[in-house]
Design an enzyme around this catalytic site. Sequence first.
Site, mmCIF file in Angstrom:
data_model
loop_
_atom_site.group_PDB
_atom_site.id
_atom_site.type_symbol
_atom_site.label_atom_id
_atom_site.label_comp_id
_atom_site.label_asym_id
_atom_site.label_seq_id
_atom_site.Cartn_x
_atom_site.Cartn_y
_atom_site.Cartn_z
ATOM 1 N N ASN A 135 7.343 6.615 -3.909
ATOM 2 C CA ASN A 135 6.374 5.923 -3.047
ATOM 3 C C ASN A 135 7.157 4.998 -2.122
ATOM 4 O O ASN A 135 7.605 3.939 -2.540
ATOM 5 C CB ASN A 135 5.396 5.120 -3.921
ATOM 6 C CG ASN A 135 4.470 4.245 -3.093
ATOM 7 O OD1 ASN A 135 4.335 4.435 -1.879
ATOM 8 N ND2 ASN A 135 3.830 3.289 -3.742
ATOM 9 N N TRP A 136 7.275 5.415 -0.878
ATOM 10 C CA TRP A 136 8.067 4.621 0.081
ATOM 11 C C TRP A 136 7.338 3.370 0.559
ATOM 12 O O TRP A 136 7.922 2.542 1.253
ATOM 13 C CB TRP A 136 8.448 5.489 1.286
ATOM 14 C CG TRP A 136 9.566 6.440 1.019
ATOM 15 C CD1 TRP A 136 10.322 6.527 -0.122
ATOM 16 C CD2 TRP A 136 10.083 7.438 1.918
ATOM 17 N NE1 TRP A 136 11.265 7.510 0.006
ATOM 18 C CE2 TRP A 136 11.134 8.082 1.249
ATOM 19 C CE3 TRP A 136 9.742 7.847 3.199
ATOM 20 C CZ2 TRP A 136 11.876 9.119 1.844
ATOM 21 C CZ3 TRP A 136 10.469 8.876 3.791
ATOM 22 C CH2 TRP A 136 11.525 9.502 3.118
ATOM 23 N N LYS A 137 6.058 3.272 0.257
ATOM 24 C CA LYS A 137 5.244 2.144 0.763
ATOM 25 C C LYS A 137 5.426 2.040 2.283
ATOM 26 O O LYS A 137 5.577 3.059 2.943
ATOM 27 C CB LYS A 137 5.620 0.848 0.051
ATOM 28 C CG LYS A 137 5.642 1.004 -1.469
ATOM 29 C CD LYS A 137 5.653 -0.306 -2.200
ATOM 30 C CE LYS A 137 5.827 -0.058 -3.672
ATOM 31 N NZ LYS A 137 5.538 -1.216 -4.484
ATOM 32 N N HIS A 162 -3.661 2.794 -5.455
ATOM 33 C CA HIS A 162 -2.484 1.980 -5.787
ATOM 34 C C HIS A 162 -2.923 0.520 -5.900
ATOM 35 O O HIS A 162 -3.802 0.067 -5.152
ATOM 36 C CB HIS A 162 -1.414 2.147 -4.697
ATOM 37 C CG HIS A 162 -0.097 1.567 -5.094
ATOM 38 N ND1 HIS A 162 0.156 0.213 -5.045
ATOM 39 C CD2 HIS A 162 1.035 2.152 -5.557
ATOM 40 C CE1 HIS A 162 1.401 -0.006 -5.477
ATOM 41 N NE2 HIS A 162 1.954 1.159 -5.793
ATOM 42 N N GLU A 217 -1.671 -2.111 -4.871
ATOM 43 C CA GLU A 217 -1.561 -2.876 -3.616
ATOM 44 C C GLU A 217 -2.779 -2.628 -2.730
ATOM 45 O O GLU A 217 -3.240 -3.513 -2.024
ATOM 46 C CB GLU A 217 -0.245 -2.515 -2.900
ATOM 47 C CG GLU A 217 0.955 -3.111 -3.631
ATOM 48 C CD GLU A 217 2.263 -2.375 -3.412
ATOM 49 O OE1 GLU A 217 2.363 -1.541 -2.501
ATOM 50 O OE2 GLU A 217 3.201 -2.635 -4.204
ATOM 51 N N GLU A 224 0.534 2.190 -13.864
ATOM 52 C CA GLU A 224 1.379 1.217 -13.190
ATOM 53 C C GLU A 224 0.926 -0.197 -13.538
ATOM 54 O O GLU A 224 0.023 -0.744 -12.876
ATOM 55 C CB GLU A 224 1.298 1.415 -11.675
ATOM 56 C CG GLU A 224 1.796 2.766 -11.213
ATOM 57 C CD GLU A 224 2.480 2.671 -9.857
ATOM 58 O OE1 GLU A 224 3.600 3.164 -9.742
ATOM 59 O OE2 GLU A 224 1.900 2.085 -8.925
ATOM 60 N N GLY A 276 7.511 -3.690 -8.465
ATOM 61 C CA GLY A 276 8.316 -4.416 -7.496
ATOM 62 C C GLY A 276 8.840 -5.742 -8.019
ATOM 63 O O GLY A 276 9.327 -6.574 -7.250
ATOM 64 N N SER A 331 9.105 -0.510 -11.474
ATOM 65 C CA SER A 331 10.542 -0.794 -11.556
ATOM 66 C C SER A 331 11.322 0.275 -12.329
ATOM 67 O O SER A 331 12.289 -0.042 -13.033
ATOM 68 C CB SER A 331 10.776 -2.184 -12.153
ATOM 69 O OG SER A 331 10.145 -3.177 -11.350
ATOM 70 N N GLY A 335 8.850 3.199 -6.643
ATOM 71 C CA GLY A 335 8.817 2.484 -5.371
ATOM 72 C C GLY A 335 10.223 2.213 -4.875
ATOM 73 O O GLY A 335 10.873 3.066 -4.262
ATOM 74 N N GLY A 336 10.716 1.023 -5.160
ATOM 75 C CA GLY A 336 12.010 0.564 -4.640
ATOM 76 C C GLY A 336 13.138 1.566 -4.779
ATOM 77 O O GLY A 336 13.893 1.823 -3.822
HETATM 78 C C1 PEP Z 1 5.019 1.510 -6.930
HETATM 79 O O1 PEP Z 1 4.794 0.851 -5.933
HETATM 80 O O2 PEP Z 1 4.293 2.465 -7.170
HETATM 81 C C2 PEP Z 1 6.136 1.116 -7.792
HETATM 82 C C3 PEP Z 1 6.171 1.585 -9.010
HETATM 83 O O3 PEP Z 1 7.061 0.268 -7.244
HETATM 84 P P1 PEP Z 1 8.463 -0.186 -7.913
HETATM 85 O O4 PEP Z 1 9.129 1.048 -8.461
HETATM 86 O O5 PEP Z 1 9.232 -0.798 -6.777
HETATM 87 O O6 PEP Z 1 8.130 -1.168 -8.984
#
Ligand code: PEP
Length: 253
Positions: free
Chosen positions: A9-11, A94, A96, A166, A172, A212, A233-234
Amino acid sequence: MKKFLIAGNWKMNKTTAEAIEFGNEIKAKGFSNAKDVAILAPFTQLTELGKALEGSGIGFGAQNVHFEPSGAFTGEISVPMLQEIGVGYCIVGHSERREYFGETDQTVNAKLKALLQAGITPILCVGESLEVREGKGEQTFVAGQLIADFEGISAADAAKIVIAYEPIWAIGTGKTATPDQAEEMCAFIRGVMGGTYDNGTADSMLILYGGSMKPSNAAELLAKPDINGGLIGGASLKVDDFAAIVDAAAALA
Ligand code: PEP
């Protein structure tokens, strides 16, 4: 054999030029498990990312969609628009989007139905806040999300939905759920699906962990029996980090 999906997930990151570069580099890795990999990119990058990934087996998709096919919804993107550019996946709900953009279980439910009708695989995100976990209410909370999000969806359609657990406190933040915490909730989610539908449907569903996940913790999380992959994500923004997680899944398949 356990099924996996490793989804990045590049956001709201990368330009189209950067997405093309990433697509070319990840394609060059020649993953044996490429069909178990997907990249969820911003709308503006999808066409070019799709072209860069062509022939690689790696899927791509969006991070959100509107549930109406067209109309006066300024700034929104519809399912037919995604279909036209060949996306295979779309994130729904999600945390967010639930937190900053007013996504509710009702809109999540409508989006799931619209995507299923179009043959696009939804990646449905559920998960509790730190406050809910500290109050030991995480299972009740997640079960409530699932029941509302799957309302009116048949078993055959439910089996096509990927669920990503999640925990909001792990997204994040660098704080990862322990493999046991992640497994406990993913097994619980499978149990809720078994109760709502049947065990065959529940067992066939892909349930991912997100929060994470990175190369250093991926193998331990992915080895858990009820974790079918990750929403990342990251660590999905750098080719080598993302590739290391894809390789960790390949080693376990
Ligand atoms: C996400 O946004 O779906 C996520 C899991 O982010 P991260 O891996 O950065 O925690």
